[in-house]
Design a protein around this motif. Sequence first.
Motif, PDB file in Angstrom:
ATOM      1  N   LEU A  72     -24.440  29.286  74.934  1.00 14.68           N
ATOM      2  CA  LEU A  72     -23.841  30.042  73.837  1.00 14.68           C
ATOM      3  C   LEU A  72     -22.703  30.900  74.374  1.00 14.68           C
ATOM      4  N   ASP A  73     -21.974  31.516  73.467  1.00 14.90           N
ATOM      5  CA  ASP A  73     -20.852  32.357  73.857  1.00 14.90           C
ATOM      6  C   ASP A  73     -21.362  33.760  74.182  1.00 14.90           C
ATOM      7  N   ASN A  74     -22.120  33.844  75.263  1.00  9.69           N
ATOM      8  CA  ASN A  74     -22.654  35.125  75.732  1.00  9.69           C
ATOM      9  C   ASN A  74     -22.791  35.058  77.250  1.00  9.69           C
ATOM     10  N   ASP A  75     -23.505  35.983  77.811  1.00 12.66           N
ATOM     11  CA  ASP A  75     -23.624  36.030  79.269  1.00 12.66           C
ATOM     12  C   ASP A  75     -24.865  35.315  79.784  1.00 12.66           C
ATOM     13  N   ARG A  76     -25.628  34.696  78.910  1.00 14.33           N
ATOM     14  CA  ARG A  76     -26.857  34.030  79.356  1.00 14.33           C
ATOM     15  C   ARG A  76     -26.540  32.736  80.094  1.00 14.33           C
ATOM     16  N   PRO A  77     -27.385  32.392  81.066  1.00 20.10           N
ATOM     17  CA  PRO A  77     -27.167  31.132  81.796  1.00 20.10           C
ATOM     18  C   PRO A  77     -27.298  29.935  80.863  1.00 20.10           C
ATOM     19  N   PRO A  78     -26.632  28.844  81.184  1.00 22.73           N
ATOM     20  CA  PRO A  78     -26.767  27.627  80.379  1.00 22.73           C
ATOM     21  C   PRO A  78     -28.192  27.088  80.397  1.00 22.73           C
ATOM     22  N   VAL A  79     -28.528  26.356  79.361  1.00 18.23           N
ATOM     23  CA  VAL A  79     -29.770  25.600  79.296  1.00 18.23           C
ATOM     24  C   VAL A  79     -29.427  24.155  79.629  1.00 18.23           C
ATOM     25  N   VAL A  80     -30.139  23.565  80.562  1.00 18.45           N
ATOM     26  CA  VAL A  80     -29.896  22.170  80.927  1.00 18.45           C
ATOM     27  C   VAL A  80     -31.127  21.347  80.561  1.00 18.45           C
ATOM     28  N   LEU A  81     -30.922  20.376  79.703  1.00 16.85           N
ATOM     29  CA  LEU A  81     -31.972  19.458  79.281  1.00 16.85           C
ATOM     30  C   LEU A  81     -31.886  18.222  80.165  1.00 16.85           C
ATOM     31  N   LEU A  82     -33.005  17.869  80.791  1.00 18.41           N
ATOM     32  CA  LEU A  82     -33.014  16.776  81.759  1.00 18.41           C
ATOM     33  C   LEU A  82     -34.021  15.705  81.375  1.00 18.41           C
ATOM     34  N   ARG A  83     -33.638  14.467  81.592  1.00 13.41           N
ATOM     35  CA  ARG A  83     -34.615  13.385  81.482  1.00 13.41           C
ATOM     36  C   ARG A  83     -35.483  13.373  82.733  1.00 13.41           C
ATOM     37  N   LYS A  84     -36.773  13.385  82.527  1.00 14.29           N
ATOM     38  CA  LYS A  84     -37.701  13.346  83.647  1.00 14.29           C
ATOM     39  C   LYS A  84     -38.131  11.916  83.923  1.00 14.29           C
ATOM     40  N   ASP A  85     -38.824  11.736  85.013  1.00 12.52           N
ATOM     41  CA  ASP A  85     -39.267  10.404  85.416  1.00 12.52           C
ATOM     42  C   ASP A  85     -40.103   9.763  84.313  1.00 12.52           C
ATOM     43  N   GLY A  86     -39.703   8.582  83.890  1.00 10.91           N
ATOM     44  CA  GLY A  86     -40.438   7.868  82.857  1.00 10.91           C
ATOM     45  C   GLY A  86     -40.106   8.287  81.442  1.00 10.91           C
ATOM     46  N   GLU A  87     -39.210   9.224  81.273  1.00 14.01           N
ATOM     47  CA  GLU A  87     -38.840   9.710  79.938  1.00 14.01           C
ATOM     48  C   GLU A  87     -37.638   8.942  79.414  1.00 14.01           C
ATOM     49  N   GLY A  88     -37.700   8.539  78.163  1.00 10.24           N
ATOM     50  CA  GLY A  88     -36.613   7.777  77.570  1.00 10.24           C
ATOM     51  C   GLY A  88     -35.445   8.652  77.149  1.00 10.24           C
ATOM     52  N   GLU A  89     -34.333   8.006  76.903  1.00 13.49           N
ATOM     53  CA  GLU A  89     -33.123   8.715  76.485  1.00 13.49           C
ATOM     54  C   GLU A  89     -33.297   9.337  75.104  1.00 13.49           C
ATOM     55  N   THR A  90     -34.065   8.696  74.226  1.00  8.54           N
ATOM     56  CA  THR A  90     -34.252   9.233  72.884  1.00  8.54           C
ATOM     57  C   THR A  90     -34.924  10.599  72.918  1.00  8.54           C
ATOM     58  N   GLU A  91     -35.841  10.793  73.839  1.00  6.48           N
ATOM     59  CA  GLU A  91     -36.511  12.093  73.944  1.00  6.48           C
ATOM     60  C   GLU A  91     -35.517  13.174  74.346  1.00  6.48           C
ATOM     61  N   LEU A  92     -34.612  12.853  75.254  1.00  6.69           N
ATOM     62  CA  LEU A  92     -33.583  13.814  75.661  1.00  6.69           C
ATOM     63  C   LEU A  92     -32.689  14.170  74.482  1.00  6.69           C
ATOM     64  N   LEU A  93     -32.280  13.172  73.703  1.00  6.34           N
ATOM     65  CA  LEU A  93     -31.429  13.433  72.547  1.00  6.34           C
ATOM     66  C   LEU A  93     -32.154  14.291  71.516  1.00  6.34           C
ATOM     67  N   ARG A  94     -33.432  14.051  71.315  1.00 10.81           N
ATOM     68  CA  ARG A  94     -34.201  14.869  70.366  1.00 10.81           C
ATOM     69  C   ARG A  94     -34.319  16.309  70.861  1.00 10.81           C
ATOM     70  N   GLN A  95     -34.458  16.496  72.165  1.00  8.38           N
ATOM     71  CA  GLN A  95     -34.476  17.857  72.717  1.00  8.38           C
ATOM     72  C   GLN A  95     -33.142  18.556  72.458  1.00  8.38           C
ATOM     73  N   PHE A  96     -32.073  17.799  72.572  1.00 11.11           N
ATOM     74  CA  PHE A  96     -30.740  18.321  72.260  1.00 11.11           C
ATOM     75  C   PHE A  96     -30.670  18.760  70.808  1.00 11.11           C
ATOM     76  N   PHE A  97     -31.142  17.922  69.894  1.00 14.05           N
ATOM     77  CA  PHE A  97     -31.155  18.279  68.474  1.00 14.05           C
ATOM     78  C   PHE A  97     -31.936  19.566  68.250  1.00 14.05           C
ATOM     79  N   GLU A  98     -33.134  19.632  68.824  1.00 18.81           N
ATOM     80  CA  GLU A  98     -34.021  20.779  68.607  1.00 18.81           C
ATOM     81  C   GLU A  98     -33.414  22.065  69.150  1.00 18.81           C
ATOM     82  N   THR A  99     -32.762  21.981  70.304  1.00 16.99           N
ATOM     83  CA  THR A  99     -32.158  23.181  70.896  1.00 16.99           C
ATOM     84  C   THR A  99     -31.043  23.709  70.015  1.00 16.99           C
TER      85      THR A  99
END
Length: 237
Positions: A72-99
């Motif tokens: 966000l446009d503030n001083d907080r550190p970025p949030v990084v969403l990562l795909r973990k071992d065995g996790e599909g790309e769709t789960e990462l995209l859904r995490q992006f939506f939710e965030t």
Amino acid sequence: MQIFLDIETAPTEDADTLAAIRAGIRPPASYKKPESIAAWHAAEGEAAALEAIGRTALDGGAGQVIAIGLALDNDRPPVVLLRKDGEGETELLRQFFETVEDWTAGGAVADAQGRTLWPDAPFFIAHNAAFDLGFLWRRCIVHGLRPPFALPGPSARPGKDYGCSMMAWAGYRERISLQALCRALALPDPKAEGTGAQAWQWWKAGDLERVATYCAGDVQAVRAIWHRLAPMMGAAA
């Protein structure tokens, strides 16, 4: 709501796509004789195939996303969403939506039909934003996912529908790397510990922390650049 963004992409791992790429590898047109063609395939065919596969990391129709950094446009550190071992790309995209939904939920209202409206819609800002946002837009289509907010695609208007630090500095027809722009503005070098091409190698090796640190550095660099450019951009900022 301004949301600064960076993604890390990787080559395809889809078996059918890999097979199609390998089947399409051909020697230069100057090779005519069967024996010379066979010799080229033996000596250089695998390297050419690997190079072609590597280029899919730049193709939203074939490549894949392994990390999405947001701030966000503030001083907080970025949030990084990562795909973990065995996790599909769709789960990462859904995490992006939710965030993004969580960050913009304060301004959400429902219309008479019960549909969610987003008065405080996200305004994404990235370096070479047409690539990052276009890649995400295409991956959503590939997986049949529809974001609950407007995600700028290829027909979106830079400066109106999203912000691009590269275009804001270099203009519509020119380019400048994130590293070079940070150097010009005397900002910390976000590539001091590696490059985006290495992120895939780190991810494959299981070094997710290194991927996250690298992606967060790019997001912080974009945010710092935008703050330097904003006073000169007036309403666009």
